[in-house]
Scaffold this active site. Structure first.
Site, mmCIF file in Angstrom:
data_model
loop_
_atom_site.group_PDB
_atom_site.id
_atom_site.type_symbol
_atom_site.label_atom_id
_atom_site.label_comp_id
_atom_site.label_asym_id
_atom_site.label_seq_id
_atom_site.Cartn_x
_atom_site.Cartn_y
_atom_site.Cartn_z
ATOM 1 N N TYR A 1 -23.930 -5.183 145.388
ATOM 2 C CA TYR A 1 -22.587 -5.771 145.458
ATOM 3 C C TYR A 1 -21.523 -4.779 145.916
ATOM 4 O O TYR A 1 -20.542 -5.155 146.538
ATOM 5 C CB TYR A 1 -22.167 -6.309 144.083
ATOM 6 C CG TYR A 1 -22.862 -7.560 143.626
ATOM 7 C CD1 TYR A 1 -23.250 -8.546 144.523
ATOM 8 C CD2 TYR A 1 -23.125 -7.768 142.268
ATOM 9 C CE1 TYR A 1 -23.876 -9.700 144.088
ATOM 10 C CE2 TYR A 1 -23.752 -8.928 141.823
ATOM 11 C CZ TYR A 1 -24.126 -9.890 142.733
ATOM 12 O OH TYR A 1 -24.740 -11.037 142.301
ATOM 13 N N VAL B 1 -1.297 5.440 143.846
ATOM 14 C CA VAL B 1 -2.019 6.460 144.600
ATOM 15 C C VAL B 1 -3.082 7.162 143.737
ATOM 16 O O VAL B 1 -2.905 7.329 142.531
ATOM 17 C CB VAL B 1 -1.005 7.482 145.185
ATOM 18 C CG1 VAL B 1 -0.276 8.225 144.070
ATOM 19 C CG2 VAL B 1 -1.659 8.450 146.133
ATOM 20 N N GLU B 2 -4.192 7.553 144.368
ATOM 21 C CA GLU B 2 -5.339 8.157 143.659
ATOM 22 C C GLU B 2 -5.028 9.620 143.308
ATOM 23 O O GLU B 2 -5.596 10.564 143.881
ATOM 24 C CB GLU B 2 -6.598 8.031 144.535
ATOM 25 C CG GLU B 2 -7.902 8.430 143.864
ATOM 26 C CD GLU B 2 -8.446 7.406 142.869
ATOM 27 O OE1 GLU B 2 -9.578 7.598 142.421
ATOM 28 O OE2 GLU B 2 -7.755 6.435 142.523
ATOM 29 N N ASN C 1 -19.703 5.172 143.343
ATOM 30 C CA ASN C 1 -19.333 6.359 144.123
ATOM 31 C C ASN C 1 -20.172 7.574 143.756
ATOM 32 O O ASN C 1 -20.453 8.417 144.602
ATOM 33 C CB ASN C 1 -17.842 6.660 143.973
ATOM 34 C CG ASN C 1 -17.004 5.770 144.873
ATOM 35 O OD1 ASN C 1 -17.430 5.406 145.968
ATOM 36 N ND2 ASN C 1 -15.830 5.381 144.419
ATOM 37 N N HIS D 1 -12.312 -0.955 138.623
ATOM 38 C CA HIS D 1 -12.435 -0.460 139.995
ATOM 39 C C HIS D 1 -12.800 -1.598 140.949
ATOM 40 O O HIS D 1 -13.929 -2.088 140.953
ATOM 41 C CB HIS D 1 -13.498 0.653 140.044
ATOM 42 C CG HIS D 1 -13.724 1.196 141.417
ATOM 43 N ND1 HIS D 1 -14.924 1.772 141.798
ATOM 44 C CD2 HIS D 1 -12.914 1.260 142.513
ATOM 45 C CE1 HIS D 1 -14.828 2.148 143.069
ATOM 46 N NE2 HIS D 1 -13.629 1.846 143.512
ATOM 47 N N ASP E 1 6.294 -2.776 142.546
ATOM 48 C CA ASP E 1 6.261 -1.549 143.340
ATOM 49 C C ASP E 1 7.649 -0.913 143.250
ATOM 50 O O ASP E 1 8.635 -1.593 142.955
ATOM 51 C CB ASP E 1 5.899 -1.851 144.798
ATOM 52 C CG ASP E 1 5.303 -0.637 145.509
ATOM 53 O OD1 ASP E 1 4.082 -0.641 145.753
ATOM 54 O OD2 ASP E 1 6.050 0.318 145.803
ATOM 55 N N LYS F 1 -0.860 8.697 138.237
ATOM 56 C CA LYS F 1 -1.401 7.580 137.452
ATOM 57 C C LYS F 1 -1.014 7.709 135.977
ATOM 58 O O LYS F 1 -0.633 6.721 135.333
ATOM 59 C CB LYS F 1 -2.928 7.505 137.609
ATOM 60 C CG LYS F 1 -3.370 6.914 138.955
ATOM 61 C CD LYS F 1 -4.882 6.786 139.027
ATOM 62 C CE LYS F 1 -5.346 6.228 140.369
ATOM 63 N NZ LYS F 1 -5.037 4.801 140.562
#
Length: 715
Positions: free
Chosen positions: A660, A402-403, A501, A451, A344, A408
């Site tokens: 799942y 972070v999304e 999703n 994911h 990080d 990314k």
């Protein structure tokens, strides 16, 4: 050789003792298929016909004893008329009873897993010797049925009714020490001593030192409980188990009822009671769905195994972005034996990740699932870092920042420059296109999506996403790593939201429409929980985070504007604007208080109702059935589209992804099996009734074609 078949052999050992050995040719495990049952009948007949035999030991030529019945074969039998199914069941039971009635002592040597019919075979023996490493149990309730080869009859007469009810109703696997404690086995020995111990026991029975006939007798008689004891035992158990299992899973309670009905009968009559109840359960939609899930799971495991052929070994992993998610991924990797670097850019992030991993490991120690020494070993396998210094030896990097696509891409390009050329990069994104992220990379063939679902340690699914340029080696290596982490990976192709999703947001779309018609979200939650979901959509939104849902909704709307674009303000918009983000800040659809155990507890909040008044477009009366249809039709249709678009390869994978990944009610089998249970033509007609609600409710042309042809997704 007294008998030689493809699944069983019977050979003479010494002093009149014979060994009946299960070793199914061409298979890695022993199971009760038609061949094995037929050969057991022939073996028992051969032993009965040989007057020189003085005792029998039963062994296995595999690492397991017998894993149970071959579900793929027996599921076809469930379609037979009731009377044929009962007759077939009793015929199979006659084989076990004839083995039990042999005029010589019998000892079963349990070397490995003995489940279902495998353990029922053990119960038919006079004595049972178990390896320290073996496990036994009757897990049939997990398939919506109960034991059908005498388990409900023999087990209560061997270990007592209370213990038997617990074993059968829970379907749990039991270790050797627990089995010995309740009397399910007579001895536990080291694996190397198992056969020797079985021989010793049978010799003692032959010599008369042990009275095998007296040992056998209780299994042939009624239960030793008077009327009052029966009432106390069974009524209490039924009440408790019904509360645990819930109304949608009838098998555990039916098993107890069967033991109760057969309590005053000897073995043969009790077996008839078992057979009648077994057939009743075998015909239920719950059994069909749960057995379907089991078969789907087997299919998934076979596909995942296929990836092993080209997968590279992951000896060292890395996660970028610590925090709760990164800490969860690091914990999962380290606790399953793969060392991991946790990087990080902030010291606080590192600390948060280490705290999360340490907390999860500590809980395992508290519950006795891990020793303190193993915990220390796992913690030492997580190496925190704020630099890329050690990344040269990493086999796979999981990016969990972070999304945000730009962030990314920057991080992925950065790490690509410091890892080996053959290292795999995987992005833990929930919505962003893998092919889009790959544009920032020099080696897009080494890049995939991975994911994880939150919380990582609890959610079994990992979606492995194949981008346009992802190589099969990259996909296979990521699948193998996910399996090594103890997860169930499903490979999906790239699209907004991937599988889970993409399917979940239309479900929330149905929720949004209901709120727009003034329906109380608490009522919606109750209806959907009764339908079988672990939590309703309002509560789920709060748990996931309103901000996360808001962002995901926008991504999905951009990806599928024809049916997921939103007109006007929705409930998620007003909650987000009011900074009601759900559990994370103590208020969303519900407000949250801390209970005695320090867990968030939801309570009603008038402010939420006030906010929702602004998004009501018209008051509409809806039934509970309407609520289910508003929610389920879009979810099911989007699952159909994912299958048609090739996002997922098979109906089995689609359904297992939902079970799942989002807790789709298992007893309903998944979205596509749910359509099958209604009937494809009937489902299309049902969807058409709600066509005015928009494109999310419009069946595809291919689904209409399936309806016209009378086709199904399964079978």
């Amino acid at each position: 050789m007294i008998y030689e078949g493809k699944a069983i052999t019977v050979k003479a050992l010494e002093s009149g003792i014979v060994e009946l050995n299960f070793d199914l040719k061409g298979e890695s495990v022993n199971k009760f298929n038609r061949l094995t049952l037929n050969e057991l009948r022939a073996s028992v007949d051969a032993i009965k016909a040989d007057g020189s035999i003085k005792g029998v030991i039963v062994t296995s030529g595999k690492d397991v004893f017998i894993v149970g019945a071959d579900i793929t074969e027996f599921v076809d039998n469930f379609k037979l008329p009731d009377e044929e199914l009962v007759a077939g069941n009793l015929e199979a039971n006659k084989i076990f009873s004839d083995f039990e009635d042999l005029a010589v002592p019998t000892v079963v040597a349990i070397n490995g897993i003995a489940l279902g019919g495998g353990f029922e075979m053990c119960l038919a023996g006079d004595y049972r010797v178990m390896s320290e490493t073996a496990k036994i149990g009757l897990p049939e309730v997990k398939l919506g049925i109960y034991p059908g080869f005498g388990g409900t009859v023999r087990l209560p007469r061997v270990i007592g009714t209370d213990n038997a009810v617990e074993w059968i109703a829970s379907g749990k696997e039991n270790k050797a020490a627990d089995a010995l404690k309740v009397g399910a086995v007579d001895a536990v020995v080291a694996p190397a001593k198992l056969k020797e111990a079985a021989l010793d026991l049978v010799k003692r029975a032959i010599s008369g030192e042990l009275d095998y006939k007296a040992k056998r007798q209780p299994k042939l008689e009624k239960l030793k409980l008077n009327a009052i004891e029966q009432m106390m035992c069974f009524e209490t158990a039924k009440g408790f188990v019904a509360g645990q299992a819930g109304p949608n899973y009838p098998a555990p309670v039916e098993a107890i009822k069967t033991i109760q009905k057969a309590a005053n009968f000897g073995r043969d009559k009790a077996l008839e009671v078992e057979a009648a109840g077994f057939v009743k359960l075998a015909k239920t939609s719950v059994a069909e769905s749960l057995i379907g899930l089991f078969l789907n799971d087997q299919e998934l495991k076979k596909k995942a195994k296929h990836h092993d052929e080209i997968a590279r070994d992951v000896k060292l992993a890395a996660v970028l972005g610590a925090g709760i998610m990164g800490g969860g991924i690091a914990y999962q990797s380290a606790s399953k034996g793969t060392p991991i670097l946790m990087k990080d850019i902030r010291e606080e992030g590192i600390q948060m990740g280490l705290t999360e991993a340490s907390k999860l490991l500590g809980k395992r120690v508290e519950k006795g699932r891990m020793t303190p020494a193993k915990m220390a070993e796992a913690l030492n396998a997580i190496r925190p870092t704020m630099s890329y210094g050690d990344f040269g030896n990493v086999d796979i990097v999981v990016e969990a920042v972070v999304e945000n696509p730009k962030v990314k891409q920057i991080v992925l390009a950065e790490v690509e420059d410091v890892v080996r050329e053959d290292a795999i990069l995987a992005s833990n994104t929930s919505t962003i296109s893998i092919s889009l992220l790959a544009q920032a990379l020099k080696r897009p063939e080494n890049f995939v999506g991975m994911h994880f679902f939150n919380p990582v340690h609890m959610m079994p699914l990992v979606e492995v996403i194949r981008g346009e340029k992802s190589s099969e080696v990259a996909v296979a290596t990521t699948v193998a790593y996910a399996k090594k982490m103890g997860k169930n990976p499903i490979v999906v192709n790239d699209c907004p939201g991937f599988l889970v999703n993409r399917v979940l947001f239309p479900y929330f779309g149905g929720f949004s429409k209901l709120l727009g018609f003034g329906v109380d979200f608490v009522r919606i939650d109750k209806v959907m929980e009764k339908f079988g979901w672990p939590m309703g959509p309002a509560y789920l939104s709060d748990v996931v985070g309103i901000d996360t849902g808001h962002h995901g909704r926008d991504v999905m709307a951009e990806g599928f504007p024809d049916r997921m674009a939103v007109e006007g303000k929705t409930a998620v918009d007003v909650m987000y604007e009011a900074n009601r983000l759900g559990q994370k800040n103590g208020k969303g659809f519900y407000a949250y208080e801390t209970d005695k155990r320090g867990k968030p507890k939801k309570v009603s909040d008038p402010e939420a109702y006030e906010l929702l008044k602004s998004i009501v477009v018209e008051e509409r009366e809806v039934t509970d059935e309407d609520i289910i249809n508003f929610m389920m039709i879009p979810l099911c249709l989007e699952t159909v589209r994912c299958l048609e678009d090739g996002i997922v390869d098979t109906a089995a994978e689609a359904d297992m992804g939902l079970i799942y990944g989002i807790g789709f009610p298992p007893f309903r089998g998944g979205a596509l099996r749910y359509i099958d249970s209604i009937g494809v033509a009937e489902f299309v007609a049902l969807a058409d009734k709600y066509a005015d609600l928009g494109a999310l409710y419009h069946p595809t042309a291919k689904l209409r074609e399936m309806a016209a042809k009378g086709q199904k997704f399964f079978g």
